[in-house]
Design an enzyme around this catalytic site. Structure first.
Site: not given
Length: 107
Positions: A35, A32
């Protein structure tokens, strides 16, 4: 230098639900991009709030049970737990000030 604690489906209850401190949970995954963008901010918060807040990270790919239990649909999702109960949720790679304000509401 304090850093976030890695938790799993098995350690979540002990580290989060049973914590006496306010807990910020970062639901993330290694693939991600957002993230990874927010990770340094989470690390900074772990240092700045070491006495008041426990900061934990849970990899949603490796720990699907807790992710499903809390209805994680997109990541990063950050949840605040106080006295074992979820009290706030922030979704996405938000500015540090957004997370700081969320923490201050519950301290």
């Amino acid at each position: 230098m304090p850093s976030p604690i890695q938790v799993t489906d098995f350690s979540f209850e002990k580290e989060v639900v049973n914590s006496e401190k306010l807990v910020l949970v970062d639901f993330w995954a290694p693939w991600c991009g957002p993230c990874r963008m927010i990770s340094p901010v989470i690390d900074e918060l772990a240092q700045e709030y070491v006495e008041q807040v426990k900061i934990v990270k849970i990899n949603t790919d490796e720990n699907p049970s807790i992710s499903a239990e809390y209805g994680i649909r997109s990541i990063p999702t950050l949840m605040l737990f106080k006295d074992g109960k979820r009290v706030d949720t922030v979704i996405g790679a938000v500015p540090k000030s957004t997370l700081t304000n969320a923490l201050k509401k519950y301290l």
